[in-house]
Motif scaffolding. Structure first.
Motif, PDB file in Angstrom:
ATOM      1  N   SER A 238     -19.710   8.023   6.630  1.00 50.08           N
ATOM      2  CA  SER A 238     -19.219   7.271   5.481  1.00 50.08           C
ATOM      3  C   SER A 238     -20.290   7.255   4.401  1.00 50.08           C
ATOM      4  O   SER A 238     -21.418   7.663   4.637  1.00 50.08           O
ATOM      5  CB  SER A 238     -18.837   5.848   5.891  1.00 50.08           C
TER       6      SER A 238
ATOM      7  N   ASN B  99     -20.635   9.077   1.651  1.00 49.37           N
ATOM      8  CA  ASN B  99     -21.141  10.433   1.370  1.00 49.37           C
ATOM      9  C   ASN B  99     -22.187  10.884   2.378  1.00 49.37           C
ATOM     10  O   ASN B  99     -23.237  11.394   2.031  1.00 49.37           O
ATOM     11  CB  ASN B  99     -21.672  10.542  -0.055  1.00 49.37           C
TER      12      ASN B  99
ATOM     13  N   ASN C  77     -13.899   8.443   2.129  1.00 52.12           N
ATOM     14  CA  ASN C  77     -14.826   9.210   2.942  1.00 52.12           C
ATOM     15  C   ASN C  77     -14.242   9.528   4.307  1.00 52.12           C
ATOM     16  O   ASN C  77     -13.140   9.108   4.641  1.00 52.12           O
ATOM     17  CB  ASN C  77     -16.173   8.488   3.061  1.00 52.12           C
TER      18      ASN C  77
ATOM     19  N   THR D 200     -14.855  11.470  -4.653  1.00 50.19           N
ATOM     20  CA  THR D 200     -15.007  11.572  -3.208  1.00 50.19           C
ATOM     21  C   THR D 200     -15.256  13.021  -2.792  1.00 50.19           C
ATOM     22  O   THR D 200     -15.248  13.923  -3.629  1.00 50.19           O
ATOM     23  CB  THR D 200     -13.761  11.009  -2.486  1.00 50.19           C
TER      24      THR D 200
END
Length: 107
Positions: free
Chosen positions: A34, A36, A73, A92
């Motif tokens: 999560s 990135n 994510n 995202t």
């Protein structure tokens, strides 16, 4: 694991941790990322945002196709896949965008 890092937000390092964990956790735990790939998440097999969302939807008798899920994510993927409408912000990761019905402005 004898590796230590000052910056736990290092994607390469987290991927190496995942590689070391896989033989230990086998079929009992799932690994997701999560923020990135800044965080690694471990969950018991079957415990996902998607499954939890569907269980909660049963209380007011809401069908999956009536659910709108918003996520950004990899840890949101199970929820986005099971919702009737999935939304993600434009900033995202590409893999998540490809799974969503709608892409909104940056979060």
């Amino acid at each position: 694991m004898n590796k230590t890092r000052e910056n736990s937000h290092d994607t390469e390092y987290l991927c190496s941790v995942e590689k070391e964990l896989k033989p230990i956790i086998k079929d009992k735990i799932t690994i997701n990322y999560s923020s990135n790939r800044y965080f690694i998440e471990l969950n018991k097999i079957g415990v996902t945002k998607g499954n939890t969302m569907l269980q909660l939807a049963k209380i007011p008798d809401v069908a999956p196709e009536e659910i709108i899920a918003v996520g950004d994510n990899y840890n949101d993927l199970s929820m986005l896949e099971k919702a009737g409408l999935s939304i993600t912000p434009s900033n995202t990761v590409k893999d998540i965008k490809e799974q969503c019905d709608y892409i909104c402005k940056n979060n």
